[in-house]
Design a protein around this motif. Sequence first.
Motif, PDB file in Angstrom:
ATOM      1  N   SER A  55       0.739  -0.796  -0.324  1.00 57.86           N
ATOM      2  CA  SER A  55      -0.031   0.229  -0.092  1.00 57.86           C
ATOM      3  C   SER A  55       1.093   1.214  -0.324  1.00 57.86           C
ATOM      4  CB  SER A  55      -1.374   0.126   1.138  1.00 57.86           C
ATOM      5  OG  SER A  55      -1.767   0.846   1.036  1.00 57.86           O
ATOM      6  N   ARG A  56       1.872   1.693   0.812  1.00 53.88           N
ATOM      7  CA  ARG A  56       2.872   2.733   0.818  1.00 53.88           C
ATOM      8  C   ARG A  56       3.852   2.477  -0.777  1.00 53.88           C
ATOM      9  NH1 ARG A  56       4.119   0.241   6.129  1.00 53.88           N
ATOM     10  NH2 ARG A  56       5.676  -0.618   5.436  1.00 53.88           N
ATOM     11  N   GLN A  57       3.873   0.870  -1.460  1.00 53.13           N
ATOM     12  CA  GLN A  57       4.191   1.573  -2.089  1.00 53.13           C
ATOM     13  C   GLN A  57       4.089   2.517  -3.664  1.00 53.13           C
ATOM     14  OE1 GLN A  57       7.824   0.897  -2.831  1.00 53.13           O
ATOM     15  NE2 GLN A  57       6.986   2.276  -5.199  1.00 53.13           N
ATOM     16  N   GLN A  58       2.293   1.702  -3.564  1.00 53.17           N
ATOM     17  CA  GLN A  58       1.713   2.035  -4.357  1.00 53.17           C
ATOM     18  C   GLN A  58       1.218   3.649  -4.352  1.00 53.17           C
ATOM     19  OE1 GLN A  58      -1.689  -0.720  -3.257  1.00 53.17           O
ATOM     20  NE2 GLN A  58      -1.249  -2.221  -5.045  1.00 53.17           N
ATOM     21  N   ALA A  59       1.103   3.587  -3.170  1.00 46.03           N
ATOM     22  CA  ALA A  59       0.647   5.277  -2.652  1.00 46.03           C
ATOM     23  C   ALA A  59       2.120   6.818  -3.206  1.00 46.03           C
ATOM     24  CB  ALA A  59       1.045   5.746  -1.147  1.00 46.03           C
ATOM     25  N   ALA A  60       3.281   6.020  -3.513  1.00 46.22           N
ATOM     26  CA  ALA A  60       4.750   6.517  -3.242  1.00 46.22           C
ATOM     27  C   ALA A  60       4.441   6.587  -5.079  1.00 46.22           C
ATOM     28  CB  ALA A  60       5.629   5.682  -3.153  1.00 46.22           C
ATOM     29  N   ASP A  61       3.912   5.253  -5.716  1.00 47.53           N
ATOM     30  CA  ASP A  61       3.868   5.512  -6.966  1.00 47.53           C
ATOM     31  C   ASP A  61       3.304   6.624  -7.799  1.00 47.53           C
ATOM     32  OD1 ASP A  61       6.187   3.429  -7.557  1.00 47.53           O
ATOM     33  OD2 ASP A  61       4.829   2.125  -7.388  1.00 47.53           O
ATOM     34  N   ALA A  62       1.828   6.270  -6.698  1.00 48.42           N
ATOM     35  CA  ALA A  62       0.682   7.148  -7.621  1.00 48.42           C
ATOM     36  C   ALA A  62       1.198   9.032  -6.996  1.00 48.42           C
ATOM     37  CB  ALA A  62      -0.115   7.257  -6.646  1.00 48.42           C
ATOM     38  N   CYS A  63       2.207   9.394  -6.688  1.00 49.83           N
ATOM     39  CA  CYS A  63       2.105  10.359  -5.829  1.00 49.83           C
ATOM     40  C   CYS A  63       3.498  10.373  -7.101  1.00 49.83           C
ATOM     41  CB  CYS A  63       2.682  10.842  -4.707  1.00 49.83           C
ATOM     42  SG  CYS A  63       4.067  12.583  -4.111  1.00 49.83           S
ATOM     43  N   ALA A  64       5.006  10.015  -7.427  1.00 43.93           N
ATOM     44  CA  ALA A  64       5.493  10.042  -7.928  1.00 43.93           C
ATOM     45  C   ALA A  64       4.998  10.193  -9.196  1.00 43.93           C
ATOM     46  CB  ALA A  64       6.859   9.060  -8.165  1.00 43.93           C
ATOM     47  N   SER A  65       3.153   9.105 -10.058  1.00 45.14           N
ATOM     48  CA  SER A  65       3.508   9.978 -11.404  1.00 45.14           C
ATOM     49  C   SER A  65       2.043  10.991 -11.498  1.00 45.14           C
ATOM     50  CB  SER A  65       2.108   8.628 -11.671  1.00 45.14           C
ATOM     51  OG  SER A  65       1.459   8.338 -12.747  1.00 45.14           O
ATOM     52  N   ASP A  66       1.908  11.293 -10.322  1.00 44.44           N
ATOM     53  CA  ASP A  66       1.146  12.861 -10.689  1.00 44.44           C
ATOM     54  C   ASP A  66       1.963  13.964 -10.204  1.00 44.44           C
ATOM     55  OD1 ASP A  66      -1.223  11.479  -9.775  1.00 44.44           O
ATOM     56  OD2 ASP A  66      -1.706  12.279  -7.410  1.00 44.44           O
ATOM     57  N   TRP A  67       3.485  14.024  -9.660  1.00 45.09           N
ATOM     58  CA  TRP A  67       4.434  15.049  -9.770  1.00 45.09           C
ATOM     59  C   TRP A  67       4.941  14.723 -11.535  1.00 45.09           C
ATOM     60  CZ3 TRP A  67       4.784  19.438  -7.763  1.00 45.09           C
ATOM     61  CH2 TRP A  67       4.629  19.574  -6.202  1.00 45.09           C
ATOM     62  N   ASN A  68       5.211  13.911 -11.705  1.00 46.51           N
ATOM     63  CA  ASN A  68       5.501  14.100 -13.546  1.00 46.51           C
ATOM     64  C   ASN A  68       4.803  13.962 -13.916  1.00 46.51           C
ATOM     65  OD1 ASN A  68       8.371  12.780 -12.609  1.00 46.51           O
ATOM     66  ND2 ASN A  68       7.359  10.659 -12.837  1.00 46.51           N
ATOM     67  N   ALA A  69       3.119  13.958 -14.266  1.00 49.41           N
ATOM     68  CA  ALA A  69       1.992  14.759 -14.598  1.00 49.41           C
ATOM     69  C   ALA A  69       1.882  16.205 -14.301  1.00 49.41           C
ATOM     70  CB  ALA A  69       1.356  14.413 -14.249  1.00 49.41           C
ATOM     71  N   VAL A  70       2.408  17.004 -13.757  1.00 51.89           N
ATOM     72  CA  VAL A  70       2.585  18.153 -13.153  1.00 51.89           C
ATOM     73  C   VAL A  70       3.655  18.640 -14.129  1.00 51.89           C
ATOM     74  CG1 VAL A  70       3.170  19.957 -11.894  1.00 51.89           C
ATOM     75  CG2 VAL A  70       1.255  17.974 -11.111  1.00 51.89           C
ATOM     76  N   ASN A  71       5.092  18.144 -13.964  1.00 56.39           N
ATOM     77  CA  ASN A  71       5.993  18.403 -14.043  1.00 56.39           C
ATOM     78  C   ASN A  71       6.127  18.562 -16.486  1.00 56.39           C
ATOM     79  OD1 ASN A  71       9.109  19.473 -14.306  1.00 56.39           O
ATOM     80  ND2 ASN A  71       9.051  17.309 -15.038  1.00 56.39           N
ATOM     81  N   ASP A  72       5.646  17.476 -16.715  1.00 62.00           N
ATOM     82  CA  ASP A  72       4.802  17.496 -17.666  1.00 62.00           C
ATOM     83  C   ASP A  72       4.167  18.638 -18.819  1.00 62.00           C
ATOM     84  OD1 ASP A  72       6.711  15.557 -18.436  1.00 62.00           O
ATOM     85  OD2 ASP A  72       4.905  13.472 -18.590  1.00 62.00           O
ATOM     86  N   ALA A  73       2.689  18.595 -17.545  1.00 55.45           N
ATOM     87  CA  ALA A  73       2.223  20.018 -18.118  1.00 55.45           C
ATOM     88  C   ALA A  73       3.079  21.459 -18.021  1.00 55.45           C
ATOM     89  CB  ALA A  73       0.844  20.063 -17.306  1.00 55.45           C
ATOM     90  N   VAL A  74       3.179  21.447 -16.760  1.00 60.33           N
ATOM     91  CA  VAL A  74       4.197  22.968 -16.980  1.00 60.33           C
ATOM     92  C   VAL A  74       5.589  23.724 -16.732  1.00 60.33           C
ATOM     93  CG1 VAL A  74       2.265  23.624 -14.998  1.00 60.33           C
ATOM     94  CG2 VAL A  74       3.966  22.125 -14.082  1.00 60.33           C
ATOM     95  N   GLY A  75       6.075  22.504 -16.108  1.00 58.78           N
ATOM     96  CA  GLY A  75       7.672  21.984 -16.456  1.00 58.78           C
ATOM     97  C   GLY A  75       8.343  22.066 -15.059  1.00 58.78           C
ATOM     98  N   SER A  76       9.120  22.623 -14.202  1.00 59.65           N
ATOM     99  CA  SER A  76      10.411  22.083 -13.569  1.00 59.65           C
ATOM    100  C   SER A  76       9.998  23.906 -12.552  1.00 59.65           C
ATOM    101  CB  SER A  76      11.164  21.436 -13.258  1.00 59.65           C
ATOM    102  OG  SER A  76      11.536  21.269 -11.585  1.00 59.65           O
ATOM    103  N   PHE A  77       9.881  24.397 -11.975  1.00 56.03           N
ATOM    104  CA  PHE A  77      10.170  25.244 -11.111  1.00 56.03           C
ATOM    105  C   PHE A  77      11.654  25.364 -11.431  1.00 56.03           C
ATOM    106  CE2 PHE A  77      12.236  28.156  -8.049  1.00 56.03           C
ATOM    107  CZ  PHE A  77      11.315  29.395  -7.852  1.00 56.03           C
ATOM    108  N   ALA A  78      12.436  24.130 -11.341  1.00 56.48           N
ATOM    109  CA  ALA A  78      13.941  24.893 -11.647  1.00 56.48           C
ATOM    110  C   ALA A  78      14.298  24.798 -12.357  1.00 56.48           C
ATOM    111  CB  ALA A  78      14.527  23.479 -10.961  1.00 56.48           C
ATOM    112  N   ASP A  79      13.517  24.738 -13.852  1.00 57.14           N
ATOM    113  CA  ASP A  79      14.154  25.426 -15.348  1.00 57.14           C
ATOM    114  C   ASP A  79      14.324  26.770 -15.269  1.00 57.14           C
ATOM    115  OD1 ASP A  79      13.616  21.818 -15.710  1.00 57.14           O
ATOM    116  OD2 ASP A  79      11.904  22.504 -16.281  1.00 57.14           O
ATOM    117  N   GLU A  80      13.360  27.177 -14.796  1.00 56.36           N
ATOM    118  CA  GLU A  80      13.817  28.996 -15.471  1.00 56.36           C
ATOM    119  C   GLU A  80      15.018  29.271 -14.496  1.00 56.36           C
ATOM    120  OE1 GLU A  80      10.479  30.931 -13.335  1.00 56.36           O
ATOM    121  OE2 GLU A  80       8.742  29.120 -14.658  1.00 56.36           O
ATOM    122  N   HIS A  81      15.740  28.266 -13.351  1.00 58.93           N
ATOM    123  CA  HIS A  81      17.388  28.869 -12.712  1.00 58.93           C
ATOM    124  C   HIS A  81      18.201  28.348 -13.559  1.00 58.93           C
ATOM    125  CE1 HIS A  81      14.260  31.487 -10.339  1.00 58.93           C
ATOM    126  NE2 HIS A  81      13.555  30.443 -10.675  1.00 58.93           N
TER     127      HIS A  81
END
Length: 84
Positions: A55-81
């Motif tokens: 269950s913890r692994q599935q939650a971590a995988d879902a979190c990583a997937s969500d962050w990857n989707a955000v990164n794909d959609a808007v890019g990374s904050f660090a990209d501007e720097h």
Amino acid sequence: MPLPPSVTSTRKRPVNLTLNEHLVAQAKSYTTNLSATIESLLTDYVTAQHQARLSRQQAADACASDWNAVNDAVGSFADEHSTL
């Protein structure tokens, strides 16, 4: 999800345990096979721990997937720097 092989194994071997003497005496009044009772309880514990880990692994995988989707959609904050 299948249980780890150690939970489903039928091979048995003697082990040494240190248990509260009074607790063992009480448990023996409820069961004629203390080994089987403890094995059943230990199986339940191992199964629950295995499920919690999955269950913890599935939650971590879902979190990583969500962050990857955000990164794909808007890019990374660090990209501007980037200094490159």
